[in-house]
Structures are given as structure tokens and as C-alpha cells.
Design a protein around this motif. Structure first.
Motif, PDB file in Angstrom:
ATOM      1  N   UNK A  11       0.828  -1.211   0.000  1.00 53.12           N
ATOM      2  CA  UNK A  11       0.000   0.000   0.000  1.00 53.12           C
ATOM      3  C   UNK A  11       0.859   1.256   0.000  1.00 53.12           C
ATOM      4  N   UNK A  12       1.914   1.260   0.808  1.00 57.14           N
ATOM      5  CA  UNK A  12       2.780   2.441   0.851  1.00 57.14           C
ATOM      6  C   UNK A  12       3.523   2.665  -0.439  1.00 57.14           C
ATOM      7  N   UNK A  13       3.830   1.597  -1.170  1.00 55.83           N
ATOM      8  CA  UNK A  13       4.592   1.720  -2.418  1.00 55.83           C
ATOM      9  C   UNK A  13       3.724   2.068  -3.614  1.00 55.83           C
ATOM     10  N   UNK A  14       2.516   1.558  -3.667  1.00 46.19           N
ATOM     11  CA  UNK A  14       1.690   1.665  -4.875  1.00 46.19           C
ATOM     12  C   UNK A  14       0.680   2.810  -4.857  1.00 46.19           C
ATOM     13  N   UNK A  15       0.210   3.189  -3.698  1.00 47.53           N
ATOM     14  CA  UNK A  15      -0.840   4.204  -3.664  1.00 47.53           C
ATOM     15  C   UNK A  15      -0.270   5.596  -3.870  1.00 47.53           C
ATOM     16  N   UNK A  16      -1.169   6.506  -4.301  1.00 50.41           N
ATOM     17  CA  UNK A  16      -0.803   7.908  -4.502  1.00 50.41           C
ATOM     18  C   UNK A  16      -1.547   8.768  -3.491  1.00 50.41           C
ATOM     19  N   UNK A  17      -1.074   9.980  -3.229  1.00 46.27           N
ATOM     20  CA  UNK A  17      -1.764  10.843  -2.252  1.00 46.27           C
ATOM     21  C   UNK A  17      -3.225  11.046  -2.620  1.00 46.27           C
ATOM     22  N   UNK A  18      -4.088  10.842  -1.631  1.00 48.76           N
ATOM     23  CA  UNK A  18      -5.515  11.040  -1.841  1.00 48.76           C
ATOM     24  C   UNK A  18      -6.247   9.854  -2.407  1.00 48.76           C
ATOM     25  N   UNK A  19      -5.562   8.740  -2.690  1.00 55.93           N
ATOM     26  CA  UNK A  19      -6.230   7.568  -3.249  1.00 55.93           C
ATOM     27  C   UNK A  19      -7.278   7.027  -2.279  1.00 55.93           C
ATOM     28  N   UNK A  20      -8.488   6.726  -2.771  1.00 56.43           N
ATOM     29  CA  UNK A  20      -9.507   6.113  -1.905  1.00 56.43           C
ATOM     30  C   UNK A  20      -9.165   4.649  -1.640  1.00 56.43           C
ATOM     31  N   UNK A  21      -9.518   4.190  -0.439  1.00 55.08           N
ATOM     32  CA  UNK A  21      -9.148   2.843  -0.003  1.00 55.08           C
ATOM     33  C   UNK A  21     -10.354   2.184   0.659  1.00 55.08           C
ATOM     34  N   UNK A  22     -10.559   0.905   0.360  1.00 57.81           N
ATOM     35  CA  UNK A  22     -11.668   0.145   0.921  1.00 57.81           C
ATOM     36  C   UNK A  22     -11.125  -1.160   1.497  1.00 57.81           C
ATOM     37  N   UNK A  23     -11.599  -1.513   2.703  1.00 61.93           N
ATOM     38  CA  UNK A  23     -11.180  -2.760   3.339  1.00 61.93           C
ATOM     39  C   UNK A  23     -12.319  -3.770   3.257  1.00 61.93           C
ATOM     40  N   UNK A  24     -11.993  -4.987   2.830  1.00 67.91           N
ATOM     41  CA  UNK A  24     -12.980  -6.036   2.641  1.00 67.91           C
ATOM     42  C   UNK A  24     -12.446  -7.351   3.227  1.00 67.91           C
ATOM     43  N   UNK A  25     -13.068  -7.819   4.337  1.00 58.75           N
ATOM     44  CA  UNK A  25     -14.036  -7.172   5.225  1.00 58.75           C
ATOM     45  C   UNK A  25     -13.384  -6.054   6.036  1.00 58.75           C
ATOM     46  N   UNK A  26     -14.177  -5.482   6.939  1.00 62.28           N
ATOM     47  CA  UNK A  26     -13.712  -4.306   7.680  1.00 62.28           C
ATOM     48  C   UNK A  26     -12.498  -4.602   8.543  1.00 62.28           C
ATOM     49  N   UNK A  41      -4.147   0.129  10.941  1.00 61.31           N
ATOM     50  CA  UNK A  41      -4.029   0.498  12.342  1.00 61.31           C
ATOM     51  C   UNK A  41      -2.666   0.128  12.913  1.00 61.31           C
ATOM     52  N   UNK A  42      -2.078  -0.937  12.379  1.00 60.41           N
ATOM     53  CA  UNK A  42      -0.783  -1.405  12.890  1.00 60.41           C
ATOM     54  C   UNK A  42       0.381  -0.668  12.242  1.00 60.41           C
ATOM     55  N   UNK A  43       0.263  -0.398  10.944  1.00 64.43           N
ATOM     56  CA  UNK A  43       1.319   0.300  10.195  1.00 64.43           C
ATOM     57  C   UNK A  43       0.726   1.552   9.538  1.00 64.43           C
ATOM     58  N   UNK A  44       0.355   2.551  10.338  1.00 61.80           N
ATOM     59  CA  UNK A  44      -0.357   3.724   9.792  1.00 61.80           C
ATOM     60  C   UNK A  44       0.468   4.559   8.820  1.00 61.80           C
ATOM     61  N   UNK A  45       1.797   4.531   8.944  1.00 57.60           N
ATOM     62  CA  UNK A  45       2.613   5.374   8.067  1.00 57.60           C
ATOM     63  C   UNK A  45       2.430   5.017   6.598  1.00 57.60           C
ATOM     64  N   UNK A  46       2.200   3.745   6.302  1.00 55.51           N
ATOM     65  CA  UNK A  46       2.046   3.326   4.907  1.00 55.51           C
ATOM     66  C   UNK A  46       0.686   3.694   4.338  1.00 55.51           C
ATOM     67  N   UNK A  47      -0.227   4.128   5.191  1.00 51.72           N
ATOM     68  CA  UNK A  47      -1.584   4.440   4.728  1.00 51.72           C
ATOM     69  C   UNK A  47      -1.945   5.917   4.919  1.00 51.72           C
ATOM     70  N   UNK A  48      -0.984   6.728   5.316  1.00 51.71           N
ATOM     71  CA  UNK A  48      -1.303   8.122   5.643  1.00 51.71           C
ATOM     72  C   UNK A  48      -1.831   8.896   4.445  1.00 51.71           C
ATOM     73  N   UNK A  49      -1.355   8.594   3.254  1.00 59.45           N
ATOM     74  CA  UNK A  49      -1.777   9.392   2.097  1.00 59.45           C
ATOM     75  C   UNK A  49      -3.042   8.849   1.439  1.00 59.45           C
TER      76      UNK A  49
END
Length: 520
Positions: A403-418, A425-433
Motif C-alpha cells: 500500500x505504501x509503495x503503490x498508492x498515490x496521495x488522496x487515493x480512496x481505499x476500501x477494506x474487505x471485510x472491515x 491500524x498497525x502500520x499507519x505510516x504506509x496508509x497516511x496518504x
């Protein structure tokens, strides 16, 4: 000889006695006893620290890590809804991580250190039980056997409570022996109470202790004292049991165990799969010896400890599935005690048979240690393989790196299942953008593990405005035919199938990160 003793100056005898008294004061425990207990601790500590950084946490460890970073009021609110059985452990881990944060940023190594220390303490307590109930060499062998058992090493490197529970059960068992032999009962009750609150299934160890007292045919006053201690444990544990009963849905994933589950547990306890299991069971059988009336023997303590909790939980799980090997890990402590006792008995017989030969009884402990070293050498490939992140059900660090390598700033993200949100939650730095399109209330604020999501109608509106969407999914949730009881989860899958097509995919163990784009 008597005349020589009479001619010896009185001062020399006085000096000799003084040196002995000083040595006894400085080291009240004999050296060979101290070595018998400390050697297993050091071996278990070394094996536990070996490869402790696997490069990622799996889902259960991630829950520990995330919850331990919350405030005490937030943890307290969480326990009213889920994980009441782990409440004390979460508070302990919060203290550990908060204390470590004063020096450096807590990571997965710090998360697992309490389990390493718990496993090392258990190895030492197993050795102490062998020393107390039999002799130092039995304690040494039993502690070392525990330390080199792959099952013990596995949970020594888990950021969960099971290694600490094992230490608590072993400690309470040692205090039971001490209490029966004339010590106080309140230390036994206190340690047993804390251990049961740490994980309520440790209460089955109290049944094992009751069986040990019954086998020893102790007097009524001992039963009364034990009953008072157990009554105190029950009073302390009752609120946890009441709350956790309302959270029984958390273990709905457990299945009814079969004979295969019992066989795997037995192999795990012995640390010897296949045909190698037979010698271990033979030695364990030889090690079962009954002591005199009113006295706890090694076999009378170890056999109920290794047998009663697993058998009871397996039996109950035939009606209501509750069994998992983790929940009875503490029973493992009984197996090395039985095997070491059997080996001691065999060594004694061999010594008597070869009394006229060159057999040296003093070398027996060293020969036993050498045999255990050979056992460790044979288990090294298993232990080494277990230190890989691939040996766990999933690796959230690998998912987060994608996720940290492939996503771009502002990209929408969906978790399946929740609950896939645990990676963020465990590695928030990779999902900040990224932008979590389904999240309504963050987990710490909501008092849940993964947060509260919006309703189905609102989620459909949000997804309808997107042309590009990243999905972090459990791999099984993307397979044809998958469905969920949750209308929100069903909507996620329906919208993805009907309105989007996959453009890129990155598969990790148990998880898939996929980029979707809207259909033309």
C-alpha cells in the motif's frame, strides 16, 4: 582417625564452621540447584531472542499492538464490547510499550519481549518443580526439554498472553507444592488469581491441582485451605467470566475438535512427531510414580497438569467449540517433567545394573544434557523455519508495504471485510496518504477493534463518485460465491463486481491488494 580429630586445634574447627556459615549466607541455594534452574532459563532466553524480528506482525499480534497504544479509558471501553478475556494483558502491554516509548519507538520486537521473558520464566519454574519434587538433575533435564520444545519456542515469539499464562500456571503449581509442604496459601491464591484473569481458561489448571491433591491423598485441612484459595480466585475471576460470556461470538470461528486435533497437541507437547513420539511417551509413562500419602509427587503433579486441561477443554468443545491449542499451552509444562522423571528412573536402573563396571553416576546429568543437546540439534530446522513470517497466518507488514509503495496521495481505499483495516491500524505510516472511504468513526473513539463504518446507502453514494479505488481484501473475500451476514460487506462486494474492474493486483499471504477502476 578419632585421635587426629582430637589433636586438631579448636580454632581450625571454628574457622571451618565460620566459612561454611558465610558461604551459606551468601548463597543459600546450593550451586548445583542454582545451575539446574538457571541453565534452562538462559537456553529459553537465547532461543526466544533468536530471530525475534520476523519483519512483520500477524493479525492477533496486530490487535495487541494497536490496543496497547490506546489510553486506559479507551481500553476500558473496548473491553465492554470485545476481548474482555485479554483485558489485563492489554493493560500490561500498554505499560510495557509506554515505558519503552520513553527511550525509543516500540516495535514488534518490544511487543514480543514479555512473551520471551514469560517462556524463560516457565522453563526455570519447570526446572524448579523437578528439583523440588525429585532431584536437581530431573529439574535440569525437564527445564531444558521445555526450552527446546518447538511449541514453547513458537509462543515465546508471539505478542499474545499465552507464554505469560504458562509462567503463571507453572508458578502457581510450584506454590501449591510449597503450600502443601507447610508454606502459606495466599501466594498460591494470588498467583493463580492473576493468571486466571490474564486468561480465564487457566482456571482449568486449578482442576489439575485438585487432581494432584486427590492423588496425593492429602488431609482435610489441606483441602480446606486449597478451597479457600480457589474461592478467592473465583471471586476475582467472576466479573471477567460474566462479561466474556456476552462476547462468545468472538470464538464462533472455532470448530469441533477431532482426534486429529488431540494427536497434534500430543505431538506438540512431546516435540516429537511421528515415530519419535513413542520414546517420549514411554519415558513419560515410566516417570509416573506415586508418592507417599499426603505428599505431592512429581508424577502426581505433572500428569494431571499435562492431561486434565486439554482433556476437559476437548470434551467441552464437543458440545460448544472452545478448543485451541493456545488456550492450553500452559499444560505443556507437565510433559518434560514426566519425560525427565522417566529418564532419571531409567538412568538409575542402568546404574544399578552396571554397578560393577565403569559407569559413573556423577556423569549422568551431563549425559542427559548431551542427549537434550542432540534433541535440540534435530529440532533446529523446525525452530529456524518457525522464525519466518510465512509460518504465521498472515503478514500485515507485507500488505502495508504494498500500500505504501503503490498508492498515490488522496487515493480512496476500501477494506474487505472491515477487519482488514488492522493493517492500517498497525502500520499507519504506509496508509497516511490514502483516504478510507468506508470509515465513519475511528476504532479508538468507537471503542471497537476496527472502527465503525458508514451504512450501506451512504457507502454506495461514496463509491458512486469514484473512478479509481484501492481494495485491501482477505483473499477468500474475492473468491466467487463469497458472502457475508453484514449488508455493508455484501454491498462492497456487489459494487466491486458490478461497477468496477481490476486493473492491478498484489497478493500477499492471506491478503490481496487490488486496484479497481470504474467500468467504461
Amino acid at each position: 582417625m578419632s585421635s587426629l580429630c582430637k589433636d586438631r586445634p579448636p580454632v581450625a574447627r571454628t574457622c571451618t564452621r565460620t566459612r561454611a556459615e558465610v558461604a551459606s549466607a551468601l548463597l543459600p541455594v546450593p550451586v548445583h540447584v542454582l545451575v539446574s534452574v538457571l541453565a534452562p532459563v538462559l537456553v529459553m532466553l537465547a532461543l526466544g531472542l533468536w530471530g525475534l524480528d520476523r519483519g512483520g506482525m500477524w493479525r492477533d499480534e496486530a490487535v495487541t499492538f494497536e490496543v496497547a497504544h490506546r489510553s486506559v479509558p479507551q481500553i476500558w471501553r473496548l473491553l465492554h464490547g470485545v476481548d474482555a478475556v485479554h483485558g489485563l494483558y492489554y493493560l500490561v502491554m500498554r505499560t510495557v510499550l509506554s515505558g519503552w516509548a520513553a527511550f525509543a519507538r516500540p516495535d514488534e520486537v518490544v511487543l514480543r519481549l514479555p512473551s520471551v521473558l514469560g517462556a524463560a520464566a516457565t522453563a526455570g519454574l519447570v526446572a524448579a518443580l523437578g528439583v523440588r519434587l525429585c532431584r536437581p538433575r530431573v529439574g535440569l533435564w525437564a527445564g531444558l526439554l521445555y526450552a527446546v520444545t518447538p511449541m514453547a519456542g513458537h509462543y515465546a515469539q508471539e505478542g499474545r498472553s499465552y507464554a505469560l499464562v504458562s509462567a503463571g500456571v507453572a508458578g502457581s503449581t510450584l506454590l501449591l507444592v510449597r503450600a502443601v509442604r507447610g508454606g502459606g496459601w495466599w501466594p498460591y491464591g494470588a498467583v493463580a488469581g492473576v493468571t486466571c484473569v490474564l486468561h480465564e481458561f487457566a482456571v482449568l489448571a486449578l482442576l489439575a491441582h485438585a487432581c494432584a491433591l486427590a492423588l496425593a491423598r492429602v488431609r482435610g485441612r489441606v483441602w480446606r485451605a486449597w478451597g479457600c484459595a480457589v474461592g478467592g480466585v473465583a471471586v476475582v475471576l467472576l466479573p471477567v467470566v460474566v462479561v466474556s460470556q456476552g462476547q462468545a461470538a468472538q470464538v464462533a470461528w472455532l470448530a469441533v475438535p477431532d482426534l486429529g486435533a488431540a494427536g497434534r497437541l500430543l505431538e506438540g507437547f512431546a516435540g516429537a512427531p511421528g515415530l519419535l513420539l513413542v520414546p517420549c511417551l514411554v519415558l513419560a509413562g515410566v516417570g509416573v510414580r506415586r508418592g507417599p500419602r499426603g505428599e505431592l509427587s512429581l508424577g502426581g503433579v505433572a500428569l494431571p497438569l499435562v492431561a486434565v486441561p486439554p482433556v476437559v477443554l476437548l470434551a467441552v468443545s464437543q458440545v460448544r467449540p472452545l478448543y485451541d491449542e493456545r488456550y492450553v499451552l500452559y499444560a505443556l509444562a507437565g510433559m518434560p517433567l514426566l519425560v525427565a522423571s522417566g529418564a532419571d528412573r531409567v538412568a538409575g536402573v542402568m546404574g544399578r545394573l552396571r554397578a560393577g563396571g565403569h559407569f559413573a553416576p556423577a556423569r549422568t546429568p551431563l549425559l542427559g544434557v548431551l542427549a537434550i543437546a542432540l534433541v535440540l540439534a534435530s529440532r533446529l530446522p523446525v525452530l529456524q523455519a518457525d522464525r519466518s513470517a510465512d509460518r504465521r497466518p498472515d503478514n500485515l507488514a507485507a500488505v502495508s508495504r504494498v500500500a505504501g509503495r503503490e498508492t498515490r496521495p488522496g487515493d480512496p481505499l476500501l477494506f474487505l471485510p472491515a477487519f482488514g483495516r488492522r493493517a492500517a491500524l498497525t502500520y499507519p505510516d504506509d496508509f497516511r496518504r490514502t483516504r478510507d472511504v468506508a470509515l465513519s468513526v475511528p476504532a479508538p473513539v468507537d471503542g471497537s477493534l476496527y472502527g465503525r463504518e458508514v451504512g450501506a446507502d451512504e457507502l454506495r453514494r461514496r463509491l458512486g463518485r469514484l473512478d479509481r479505488l484501492w481494495v485491501v481484501a482477505q483473499t477468500y473475500a474475492l473468491r466467487p460465491g463469497w458472502s457475508s451476514r453484514s449488508p455493508v460487506e455484501r454491498l462492497k462486494r456487489a459494487v466491486l463486481d458490478e461497477e468496477f474492474v481490476p486493473r492491478a493486483e498484489f497478493v500477499q499471504k492471506g491478503s490481496t491488494v487490488r486496484l479497481y477502476v470504474r467500468r467504461p
